[in-house]
Design a protein around this motif. Structure first.
Motif, PDB file in Angstrom:
ATOM      1  N   GLY A  35       0.652  -1.286   0.326  1.00  0.00           N
ATOM      2  CA  GLY A  35       0.291   0.328   0.289  1.00  0.00           C
ATOM      3  C   GLY A  35       0.424   1.492  -0.173  1.00  0.00           C
ATOM      4  O   GLY A  35       0.259   2.140   0.105  1.00  0.00           O
ATOM      5  N   LYS A  78      -1.480  -0.148  -8.071  1.00  0.00           N
ATOM      6  CA  LYS A  78      -3.579  -1.339  -7.281  1.00  0.00           C
ATOM      7  C   LYS A  78      -2.967  -2.291  -8.091  1.00  0.00           C
ATOM      8  O   LYS A  78      -3.521  -3.624  -7.245  1.00  0.00           O
ATOM      9  CB  LYS A  78      -4.574  -1.034  -6.979  1.00  0.00           C
ATOM     10  CG  LYS A  78      -4.438   0.641  -6.340  1.00  0.00           C
ATOM     11  CD  LYS A  78      -5.935   0.648  -6.070  1.00  0.00           C
ATOM     12  CE  LYS A  78      -6.174   1.695  -4.706  1.00  0.00           C
ATOM     13  NZ  LYS A  78      -7.227   1.716  -4.752  1.00  0.00           N
ATOM     14  N   LEU A 125      -5.908  -5.348   0.206  1.00  0.00           N
ATOM     15  CA  LEU A 125      -6.087  -4.354  -0.429  1.00  0.00           C
ATOM     16  C   LEU A 125      -7.153  -3.903  -1.235  1.00  0.00           C
ATOM     17  O   LEU A 125      -7.550  -4.685  -1.975  1.00  0.00           O
ATOM     18  CB  LEU A 125      -4.769  -3.651  -0.567  1.00  0.00           C
ATOM     19  CG  LEU A 125      -3.925  -3.241   0.425  1.00  0.00           C
ATOM     20  CD1 LEU A 125      -1.905  -3.079  -0.660  1.00  0.00           C
ATOM     21  CD2 LEU A 125      -3.506  -3.184   1.736  1.00  0.00           C
TER      22      LEU A 125
END
Length: 395
Positions: free
Chosen positions: A83, A94, A159
């Protein structure tokens, strides 16, 4: 006028004219790409550590930034996967393409930024079509469906909206919804992780579709096509899909599979078009069906450098940008990309067959490569961390 002709005239022909700039402006295009990448990377942690703000030329670039393998960037990529932002590229990344591993790691995780996704990977796919339609003006490509074979993905450390998996799955996950109107199989089937189940479902879904083109890795696609033939009971694939006209293939050498495809698809007007795409980027397209060489794609947000293989073990090899390459010499390819890979050794060796335009063939891997005359297989000393796969192309 057919749908394919309309789309070609409105979209692909203008791009084809842009690609003609490669012939005489290749070096200038690459210099512009390098300037853009340095500017984008200046305020990242990597950019600050390597004084990007002081880089004014290729010479500065080569002096400030070391040559990297995955091992040198792995710690930064691990932080990004957890992250952290602005590490190798601006913002938070991402998506990560899971690639085959080095000797020290089971897998590599290649960052895929939004810019890389759009301006490298998707642009490569569009340009394949641009070249194909230029060579085949009577094509009916868009009269039917594209069978695109992909892998699967999974959450990345849980995430939000972060994925890790095959590059093809990341591409399918993020594809323009309009493209889904012309693509098979369904997204749900395309992203299945169990290949045996996926193979059967794809065959069932596409059996009655009007498939005009195929895209994928030759080995995996062949397995799917064999299943299609089993379910159909037909002898040749054109009996199932009479309008099939082209297979866009990449990932591995096509030569070992060509005979099997030609036995499966016996129509004389079937086309095969090679691409050089990988998790790390989209680098080459076979723009001329009569020439096995591929054009090096120069305006994708990828800056290229080349390390002569006869200097591979040297402490100070003469690494050169595009303008320094020589026809007939084997090079290890280094890339700097808008996905945050800086002077990254991808592990492939290439040999240029033409300059202006810059065209090349893949000659193998940096651990195993074919000499400039194609006479013998050479193995470099085993003190470097490279993939164990050997990809040899027919010279």
């Amino acid at each position: 006028m057919s749908l394919t002709s309309i789309v070609n005239k409105l979209y692909f022909q203008p791009r084809r004219h842009e690609l003609e700039r490669y012939t005489h402006e290749g070096v200038a295009i690459q210099r512009k790409v390098l300037k853009y990448l340095i500017e984008r990377g200046t305020n990242t942690e990597y950019g600050r550590n390597h004084l990007f703000s002081t880089i004014k030329s290729y010479k500065n670039f080569a002096q400030n930034i070391p040559v990297n393998t995955y091992e040198e960037l792995k710690a930064d990529i691990d932080r990004m996967r957890h992250g952290e932002s602005n590490v190798l590229w601006p913002g938070q990344v991402k998506w990560y393409a899971k690639s085959s591993g080095t000797t020290n790691d089971k897998s590599k995780f290649i960052p895929i930024t939004s810019e890389g996704l759009q301006h490298v990977h998707y642009q490569g796919g569009k340009d394949v079509v641009a070249y194909y339609l230029s060579n085949n003006p009577n094509s009916k490509l868009f009269s039917g469906k594209s069978l695109i074979l992909g892998g699967s993905h999974s959450p990345n450390y849980n995430l939000p909206n972060s994925l890790v998996g095959d590059l093809s799955a990341i591409l399918i996950e993020n594809i323009n919804p309009l493209a889904n109107l012309k693509r098979v199989p369904s997204k749900q089937v395309a992203l299945l992780s169990d290949f045996e189940i996926k193979r059967d479902r794809i065959a069932q879904e596409t059996l009655t579709q009007n498939v005009t083109n195929l895209s994928g890795v030759p080995s995996w696609m062949l397995s799917v096509l064999v299943r299609v033939m089993e379910l159909s009971g037909k002898k040749h694939l054109q009996e199932v899909w009479p309008n099939l006209e082209v297979f866009f293939h990449g990932g591995i050498a096509f030569t070992p599979y060509r005979e099997q495809y030609e036995q499966l698809i016996t129509k004389s007007d079937m086309h095969y078009m090679e691409t050089y795409n990988a998790s790390e980027g989209f680098f080459g397209i076979q723009d001329d069906p009569s020439d096995a060489s591929m054009s090096l794609m120069l305006d994708y947000g990828v800056f290229y450098e080349f390390l002569p293989m006869d200097e591979f073990e040297s402490e100070n090899p003469n690494i050169v940008p595009l303008e320094g390459v020589e026809i007939g010499r084997n090079y290890a390819m280094l890339i700097t990309t808008s996905c945050g890979l800086w002077r990254y050794q991808i592990g492939d060796t290439v040999r240029f067959t033409s300059i202006n335009p810059y065209k090349f063939v893949i000659t193998g891997r940096t651990k195993y490569f074919i000499n400039a005359f194609g006479e013998e297989l050479i193995m470099t000393t085993p003190n470097r961390d490279w993939k164990q796969l050997v990809r040899l192309r027919e010279l």
